[in-house]
Scaffold this active site. Structure first.
Site, PDB file in Angstrom:
ATOM      1  CG  ASP A  98      45.606  81.503  23.178  1.00  0.00           C
ATOM      2  OD1 ASP A  98      46.533  81.892  22.448  1.00  0.00           O
ATOM      3  OD2 ASP A  98      45.255  80.311  23.270  1.00  0.00           O
ATOM      4  CG  ASP A 200      48.157  81.791  18.412  1.00  0.00           C
ATOM      5  OD1 ASP A 200      47.877  80.597  18.567  1.00  0.00           O
ATOM      6  OD2 ASP A 200      48.031  82.403  17.322  1.00  0.00           O
ATOM      7  CD  GLU A 257      51.080  77.518  18.737  1.00  0.00           C
ATOM      8  OE1 GLU A 257      50.485  76.527  18.302  1.00  0.00           O
ATOM      9  OE2 GLU A 257      50.850  78.665  18.317  1.00  0.00           O
ATOM     10  CG  HIS A 331      43.334  74.625  20.416  1.00  0.00           C
ATOM     11  ND1 HIS A 331      44.500  74.803  21.135  1.00  0.00           N
ATOM     12  CD2 HIS A 331      43.344  75.579  19.444  1.00  0.00           C
ATOM     13  CE1 HIS A 331      45.177  75.828  20.629  1.00  0.00           C
ATOM     14  NE2 HIS A 331      44.497  76.312  19.603  1.00  0.00           N
ATOM     15  CG  ASP A 332      46.149  74.052  17.198  1.00  0.00           C
ATOM     16  OD1 ASP A 332      45.012  74.467  16.918  1.00  0.00           O
ATOM     17  OD2 ASP A 332      47.096  74.796  17.536  1.00  0.00           O
TER      18      ASP A 332
HETATM   19  O1  TEU Z   1      48.638  77.519  15.938  1.00  0.00           O
HETATM   20  C1  TEU Z   1      49.819  77.872  15.297  1.00  0.00           C
HETATM   21  C2  TEU Z   1      50.548  76.915  14.498  1.00  0.00           C
HETATM   22  O2  TEU Z   1      51.714  77.221  14.283  1.00  0.00           O
HETATM   23  C3  TEU Z   1      50.138  75.701  13.759  1.00  0.00           C
HETATM   24  O3  TEU Z   1      51.257  74.873  13.812  1.00  0.00           O
HETATM   25  C4  TEU Z   1      49.020  74.900  14.264  1.00  0.00           C
HETATM   26  O4  TEU Z   1      49.496  73.642  14.621  1.00  0.00           O
HETATM   27  C5  TEU Z   1      47.961  74.708  13.232  1.00  0.00           C
HETATM   28  O5  TEU Z   1      46.905  74.223  13.956  1.00  0.00           O
HETATM   29  C6  TEU Z   1      48.330  73.810  12.068  1.00  0.00           C
HETATM   30  O6  TEU Z   1      47.578  72.636  12.064  1.00  0.00           O
HETATM   31  C7  TEU Z   1      48.024  78.546  16.640  1.00  0.00           C
HETATM   32  C8  TEU Z   1      46.755  78.100  17.316  1.00  0.00           C
HETATM   33  O7  TEU Z   1      47.049  77.157  18.290  1.00  0.00           O
HETATM   34  C9  TEU Z   1      45.787  77.643  16.284  1.00  0.00           C
HETATM   35  O8  TEU Z   1      44.607  77.134  16.841  1.00  0.00           O
HETATM   36  C10 TEU Z   1      45.477  78.812  15.390  1.00  0.00           C
HETATM   37  O9  TEU Z   1      44.656  78.390  14.334  1.00  0.00           O
HETATM   38  C11 TEU Z   1      46.739  79.444  14.825  1.00  0.00           C
HETATM   39  O10 TEU Z   1      47.735  79.657  15.822  1.00  0.00           O
HETATM   40  C12 TEU Z   1      46.434  80.787  14.234  1.00  0.00           C
HETATM   41  O11 TEU Z   1      46.171  81.716  15.244  1.00  0.00           O
END
Ligand code: TEU
Ligand code: CA
Length: 571
Positions: A98, A200, A257, A331-332
Site C-alpha cells: 500500500d 492510497d 484508489e 477494509h473500508d
Molecule cells: O481511503 C480513502 C478514501 O478516500 C475514503 O473514501 C475511504 O473510503 C474512507 O474510508 C471513508 O470512509 C484510504 C484508505 O483505504 C483508508 O483506510 C484510509 O483511512 C484513508 O485512505 C486515509 O489514508
C-alpha cells in the site's frame, strides 16, 4: 501480444492487524501472513496486497506513516518482510504494498520539523495557512473523517490541512522536493523486489488553487470538501510524473484508489499506454446504499438495478480502453454478504452467488480477507468495542448533535469500517484461532460457526466454492477476453449477464432473491444446450464439477440466491 500477468491474476487483500497473530500479543503481524501463505496458494491466489506495514503510531491503523523505510514494530522487522517476500515468490505469488502518499503521520520527522517554526526548511512539505477572521479555520472544508479539515498548531499559530484524521497532515504536492522524496522512496521499495502498489487516496493529492471556501447552501459549520480536492484539474501532471519517475521503470502492477474518477477519463487513468495506473478502484458501487447525506445515511432499499447499472457501465466502458479492478469488499467497506445478500438463512448460498456475480466480469478480481469464508458485519452493541478513528469521530459528532446511541449504532452496523476489520476467523478455538491473546479488536461472535478450519474440511463450503471459481476463471478464456452484456437491466431480482467471444457464450445467472423466482431469458438462450460449469445448489444431476448438459427452459424457476455459470458452444 502477451497478456499482462496482472490481468490473469486474482488478488487477495490482507489487513495485517486483523489477519493472523504469530507471537501472541493480540495483533496480526508479518509472521502471521507467512504462516498462511500455503492457505492462500491453495485458494488460487496470485497476488497479495498488504495494507500498510510501515512504521506508524496507528491513529488510522498504518495509514498514518511515520517512517516509510521501516516496518511497524508490532508487525515485525524488515527481515521478516524480506522473508515474506521471498516465501511468496518461492510459491509463485507476488506481493504488492500500500502506498500512502497523500499524507503522512504527524509524527513523521518531516512534519515534526515542519511544525517547529514558520521558516523551517521543511515548512512547505505540508499545507500551512494563517487563521482566518477571528482566528477561524482558513476555509470551511470538512475532513473526510468529520470535523474541520484544519488543525490549529499552537507552536506557530497557523493551521495545517488534514483531509483525513488530525494525525494525517496532507503533504504539499506543489512542492517539488516533496515529490522527489516520495519518488525516491517508491523506487527504494521497488528495488527491493516488490511487485507493485495499491496507491492510497491518490485522487486527493491536488487541491484547488487558493483553497477557497466552498458553497454552503445549508449553512453548515463545515462543508463536505470533495470539490476542493477530489480529482481536481492538474492532478494528472503529478500522476504522470509519478509514473515516469517510478512505476514505468519496473515490471509491476499498480492499482490506484480512484475516488471521483469518471469513466470518461479512463484513457488518462488506466489506458494501456496512456494511463497512469494499470487499474483503478472506482467507488460508484460502494455508494449504492448510501443516502443523500452520505455513508452514515444507510438506504436499506437500495436497488439491484442501480448496482447492475454501475458495474455494467464500467464493464462496457473500459472494454478495450482499460482494465477493471473488480471488488465487493475492502477494509473500508461493510462485508458484502451482509450488505448485498443474506448473512442469515442463505448465508452460504448467497455468499457464493456474490462471488460468481463479480468474479466472472472482465477485470482483475480482488478478494478481501474473510470474504472467501463469508465473514459478516460486526454486531457489537457497545461503542467501546469499535476501534476505527472514523467511527469514533462520527460517534462524537453525532452525540454532540443529540443523536441516540441506538441511532448511531444502527449507522455503524450498516456502514462502519470496523465491520470488515474484526479478526480473521481461522477456527472455532478461543479468539477464532487468530491469536492466543485477547485480540486488539473483538472477534465477531459468529466465529464459532464461520471459520476457515471448518470450511477447509467441507467440500461444499464457501471457501471451496471460491477455489473452484478461481480455477474456472483461469480455465475459460472468455472470462478474460469475452465482451460483456447485461441482460434484463430493469429486473430487481436477477443479475444476469453474458460474455461473448469466438469460443462461445458464457451465461452468468445470479438471483438476489431470498425466495424462489421465475426467470425468462431472451429466446436466443433458451432451448439450447449448454454446459453447467458451476452452481451453488447441487441438484442430483448437476454438480459443481461441471460437464452436465442443461437446456435452459423458457420459464426457469430459480431457488433462493441461486447462481449458475453456463457455457454455450459457438453456433
Ligand atoms: O481511503 C480513502 C478514501 O478516500 C475514503 O473514501 C475511504 O473510503 C474512507 O474510508 C471513508 O470512509 C484510504 C484508505 O483505504 C483508508 O483506510 C484510509 O483511512 C484513508 O485512505 C486515509 O489514508
Ligand atoms: Ca503479533
Amino acid at each position: 501480444m502477451q497478456t499482462k500477468w496482472w490481468k490473469e491474476s486474482v488478488v487477495y487483500q490482507i489487513y495485517p492487524r486483523s489477519f493472523m497473530d504469530s507471537n501472541g500479543d493480540g495483533i496480526g503481524d508479518i509472521g502471521g501472513i507467512r504462516l498462511k501463505l500455503d492457505y492462500l496458494k491453495e485458494l488460487g491466489i496470485d497476488v497479495i496486497w498488504i495494507c500498510p506495514v510501515y512504521e506508524s503510531p496507528n491513529d488510522d491503523n498504518g495509514y498514518d506513516i511515520s517512517d516509510y523505510y521501516r516496518i511497524m514494530k508490532e508487525f515485525g522487522t524488515m527481515e521478516d518482510f524480506e522473508l515474506l517476500l521471498k516465501e511468496a515468490h518461492d510459491r509463485g505469488m507476488r506481493i504488492i504494498m500500500d502506498l500512502v502518499i497523500n499524507h503522512t503521520s504527524d509524527e513523521h520527522p518531516w512534519f515534526v520539523e515542519s511544525r517547529s517554526s514558520r521558516n523551517n526548511p521543511k515548512r512547505d512539505y505540508y499545507i500551512w495557512r494563517p487563521p482566518g477572521a477571528n482566528g477561524a479555520e482558513p476555509n470551511n472544508w470538512e475532513s473526510i473523517f468529520g470535523g474541520s479539515a484544519w488543525q490549529l498548531d499552537e507552536q506557530t499559530g497557523e493551521y495545517y490541512l488534514h483531509l483525513f484524521s488530525v494525525k494525517q497532515p496532507d503533504l504539499n504536492w506543489e512542492y517539488e522536493e516533496v515529490r522527489q522524496e516520495l519518488y525516491r522512496m517508491v523506487r527504494w521499495w521497488l528495488d527491493k523486489g516488490i511487485d507493485g502498489f495499491r496507491i492510497d487516496a491518490i485522487t486527493h493529492i491536488k487541491k484547488i488553487a487558493g483553497l477557497p471556501d466552498l458553497p454552503n447552501p445549508d449553512s453548515r459549520t463545515y462543508v463536505p470538501s470533495w470539490d476542493g480536492h477530489r480529482n481536481r484539474e492538474g492532478i494528472l501532471d503529478y500522476l504522470r510524473e509519478l509514473k515516469e519517475e517510478t512505476f514505468a521503470r519496473y515490471d509491476i502492477m499498480t492499482v490506484g484508489e480512484a475516488n471521483g474518477v469518471e469513466l470518461e477519463q479512463a484513457e488518462q487513468f488506466v489506458g494501456p499506454d496512456t494511463g497512469v495506473f494499470d487499474m483503478m478502484f472506482q467507488f460508484e458501487h460502494m455508494a449504492v446504499d448510501h443516502g443523500p447525506g452520505g455513508k452514515w445515511e444507510y438506504n436499506p432499499n437500495w436497488k439491484l438495478s442501480d448496482l447492475k447499472a454501475i458495474l455494467s457501465r464500467w464493464q462496457t466502458g473500459l472494454e478495450n480502453r482499460g482494465w477493471n479492478a473488480l471488488y465487493l469488499e475492502n477494509h473500508d467497506a461493510p462485508r458484502s454478504v451482509s450488505r448485498f445478500a443474506d448473512d442469515g438463512t442463505f448465508h452460504s448460498e448467497s455468499a457464493k452467488m456474490l462471488a460468481v456475480c463479480y468474479m466472472l466480469m472482465q477485470g482483475t478480481p480482488y478478494i478481501y480477507q474473510g470474504q472467501e469464508i463469508g465473514m459478516t458485519n460486526a454486531p457489537f452493541s457497545d461503542i467501546q468495542d469499535y476501534r476505527d478513528v472514523e467511527i469514533m469521530n462520527f460517534y462524537r459528532e453525532a452525540k454532540a448533535a443529540g443523536l441516540s446511541d441506538e441511532h448511531i449504532l444502527q449507522a455503524v452496523h450498516a456502514q462502519g469500517r470496523d465491520n470488515s476489520r474484526t479478526p480473521m476467523q481461522w477456527s472455532a478455538d478461543l479468539h477464532a484461532g487468530f491469536s492466543e491473546a485477547e485480540p486488539w479488536m473483538r472477534t465477531n461472535p459468529n466465529y464459532t460457526a464461520i471459520h476457515v478450519e471448518g470450511q477447509l474440511a467441507d467440500p461444499e463450503s464457501i471457501f471451496h466454492f471460491y477455489k473452484k471459481l478461481i480455477a474456472l476463471r483461469k480455465s475459460i478464456p472468455l472470462v478474460l477476453t469475452g465482451s460483456y452484456e447485461l441482460l434484463m437491466p430493469e429486473d430487481e431480482k436477477h443479475f444476469v449477464y453474458v460474455r461473448r467471444g469466438t469460443e462461445g457464450v458464457l451465461l452468468v445467472v445470479c438471483s438476489f432473491s431470498p425466495e424462489a423466482t421465475e426467470l425468462r431469458l431472451p429466446e436466443e438462450l433458451t432451448g439450447r444446450e449448454s454446459r453447467l460449469l458451476l452452481t451453488n445448489y447441487s441438484n442430483g444431476q448437476a454438480d459443481a464439477e461441471g460437464d452436465c448438459l442443461i437446456s435452459i427452459p423458457e420459464v426457469w424457476t430459480l431457488r433462493p440466491y441461486e447462481t449458475g455459470v453456463y457455457l454455450f458452444d459457438p453456433k
